[in-house]
Design a protein around this motif. Sequence first.
Motif, PDB file in Angstrom:
ATOM      1  N   VAL A  33     -51.065  -6.514  24.679  1.00  0.00           N
ATOM      2  CA  VAL A  33     -50.983  -7.375  23.501  1.00  0.00           C
ATOM      3  C   VAL A  33     -50.160  -6.743  22.391  1.00  0.00           C
ATOM      4  O   VAL A  33     -49.343  -7.407  21.746  1.00  0.00           O
ATOM      5  N   MET A  34     -50.360  -5.438  22.141  1.00  0.00           N
ATOM      6  CA  MET A  34     -49.778  -4.795  20.964  1.00  0.00           C
ATOM      7  C   MET A  34     -48.690  -3.780  21.279  1.00  0.00           C
ATOM      8  O   MET A  34     -48.100  -3.202  20.374  1.00  0.00           O
ATOM      9  N   ASN A  35     -48.429  -3.540  22.577  1.00  0.00           N
ATOM     10  CA  ASN A  35     -47.446  -2.524  22.984  1.00  0.00           C
ATOM     11  C   ASN A  35     -47.769  -1.153  22.404  1.00  0.00           C
ATOM     12  O   ASN A  35     -46.879  -0.421  21.959  1.00  0.00           O
ATOM     13  N   ALA A 175     -51.941 -15.560  24.560  1.00  0.00           N
ATOM     14  CA  ALA A 175     -50.687 -16.143  24.070  1.00  0.00           C
ATOM     15  C   ALA A 175     -49.842 -15.096  23.353  1.00  0.00           C
ATOM     16  O   ALA A 175     -48.618 -15.024  23.542  1.00  0.00           O
ATOM     17  N   VAL A 176     -50.488 -14.258  22.550  1.00  0.00           N
ATOM     18  CA  VAL A 176     -49.764 -13.197  21.834  1.00  0.00           C
ATOM     19  C   VAL A 176     -49.183 -12.199  22.821  1.00  0.00           C
ATOM     20  O   VAL A 176     -48.062 -11.698  22.636  1.00  0.00           O
ATOM     21  N   SER A 177     -49.910 -11.904  23.891  1.00  0.00           N
ATOM     22  CA  SER A 177     -49.399 -10.946  24.880  1.00  0.00           C
ATOM     23  C   SER A 177     -48.151 -11.479  25.580  1.00  0.00           C
ATOM     24  O   SER A 177     -47.280 -10.721  25.976  1.00  0.00           O
ATOM     25  N   GLN A 178     -48.052 -12.805  25.725  1.00  0.00           N
ATOM     26  CA  GLN A 178     -46.924 -13.400  26.441  1.00  0.00           C
ATOM     27  C   GLN A 178     -45.730 -13.682  25.534  1.00  0.00           C
ATOM     28  O   GLN A 178     -44.590 -13.487  25.926  1.00  0.00           O
ATOM     29  N   ASP A 179     -46.003 -14.150  24.318  1.00  0.00           N
ATOM     30  CA  ASP A 179     -44.911 -14.476  23.391  1.00  0.00           C
ATOM     31  C   ASP A 179     -45.458 -14.436  21.968  1.00  0.00           C
ATOM     32  O   ASP A 179     -46.012 -15.420  21.477  1.00  0.00           O
ATOM     33  N   GLU A 180     -45.296 -13.308  21.314  1.00  0.00           N
ATOM     34  CA  GLU A 180     -45.868 -13.121  19.980  1.00  0.00           C
ATOM     35  C   GLU A 180     -45.263 -14.103  18.970  1.00  0.00           C
ATOM     36  O   GLU A 180     -45.979 -14.692  18.153  1.00  0.00           O
ATOM     37  N   LEU A 190     -51.596 -13.471  13.754  1.00  0.00           N
ATOM     38  CA  LEU A 190     -51.313 -12.240  14.494  1.00  0.00           C
ATOM     39  C   LEU A 190     -52.137 -11.062  13.992  1.00  0.00           C
ATOM     40  O   LEU A 190     -52.566 -10.216  14.790  1.00  0.00           O
ATOM     41  N   ASN A 191     -52.355 -10.985  12.692  1.00  0.00           N
ATOM     42  CA  ASN A 191     -53.121  -9.859  12.149  1.00  0.00           C
ATOM     43  C   ASN A 191     -54.549  -9.839  12.682  1.00  0.00           C
ATOM     44  O   ASN A 191     -55.096  -8.788  13.029  1.00  0.00           O
ATOM     45  N   VAL A 293     -42.908 -11.270  34.379  1.00  0.00           N
ATOM     46  CA  VAL A 293     -44.141 -11.802  33.802  1.00  0.00           C
ATOM     47  C   VAL A 293     -44.865 -10.716  33.048  1.00  0.00           C
ATOM     48  O   VAL A 293     -45.065  -9.628  33.546  1.00  0.00           O
ATOM     49  N   LYS A 294     -45.252 -11.021  31.831  1.00  0.00           N
ATOM     50  CA  LYS A 294     -46.101 -10.116  31.066  1.00  0.00           C
ATOM     51  C   LYS A 294     -47.347 -10.895  30.670  1.00  0.00           C
ATOM     52  O   LYS A 294     -47.297 -11.785  29.856  1.00  0.00           O
TER      53      LYS A 294
END
Length: 298
Positions: A33-35, A175-180, A190-191, A293-294
Motif C-alpha cells: 500500500v505505502m511502498n 484500491a490505494v495499493s493498485q492506483d493511489e 489517503l492520509n 499486477v500490484k
Amino acid sequence: MDPIQLFNIVLTGLLRGGLYALMAVGLSVVFGVMNIPNFAHGEFYMLGAYFSYFAYTNFHFGPVSSILCAALGTLIIGAVMEKTLFYPLRKRSKKNWIMNTFLLTLGISIVLQNGAKMLWGNTYRGITQYWPGNISIDSFKISNDRVVGFSIAMLTIAVFWLFLNKTRMGRAIRAVSQDETGASIVGVNLNVIHTLTFALSCLLAGLAGAILLSISPAYPFMGLQPLYKSWFVLILVGMGNVGASIYGGLIVGLLETFSYMKFGAGWQDVVSLAIIILILIFKPRGLFAKKGVKSISE
C-alpha cells in the motif's frame, strides 16, 4: 524416514510457518500500500512481546487479554509513528521514497532496540506457558501454546483477509495499493488509509510477538530473526502479495524444519538463503507474482 517422523516434521513446520505468515502479511501490506520496506517490523514484534509480558505478569491479565493488549498497544504506536514520522516525510519527500523510508525504518529500529534496552535492560522476560499442558500424538508431544498460537495466527489472517475484501475500508486499502491517484480521485482519504495500513501492519507484528512469548521471551534485540524470516517470505512470494504470504510462511516453516532435521542446527538459515538467492536470480518478482499486477489481495 518413517511416517510418524514425517508427520512430526510437517506438523512442526506448519506451526512455525503460521507465525511466519502472520509477520509476513503485516510486512507485505505496508509495502503493497505505502511502498515502505519496513525494517523496523521486527521491533514491533519485540514491543508486542513486552506488552504481553507486562500485562500477564504485572497486571495479571489472562492469556487472551494480554495478547489483545499487545495488539492494541502496537496498533496505537504504529498509528502515532505514521502520523509523526512518515506523514511529514511523505509531504516533503516525493522522490527516492523507498530509499528514504528504508533509512527511516532502519533508524526507528535502532531507536526502539536501544530504547527497550534502556527501559527494561538486557534481561530476558518470558513466561512458562499461557495454556499449560501438551497435546500428545503417538510419541510426539506439542505444547498447547504452539497449537493455540497457530490457531490465533490463522484466525487473525482470515479476519484480516475478510476485512480487506468485504469491508468498505478494506476495499479502499486495496484500491490505494493498485492506483493511489485513482483512489484519491474517487474520494478515498489517503492520509487515513496510510495511517490505518501502517497501524494494522504493526498490530500483526505485535500480535506475533505476544503469541510466542512463552517460546521466545521478550528481549530488546529479539526482532531481528523474525524480520529476516518475514523478508524471506516476501521475496519468495513477491513483494506486496498479501494472499500468497500465507502460503509463503508455511513453505518457509516447512523448509526450515526439514533442513534442521536433515542437516542439523544452523542449516535451516543456509538452505533458506540459498533458495532466496536462486529465486532472486531466476524469478526476481517472486514465485506467485503476476506480471503487471500490484495487488495486496492476490
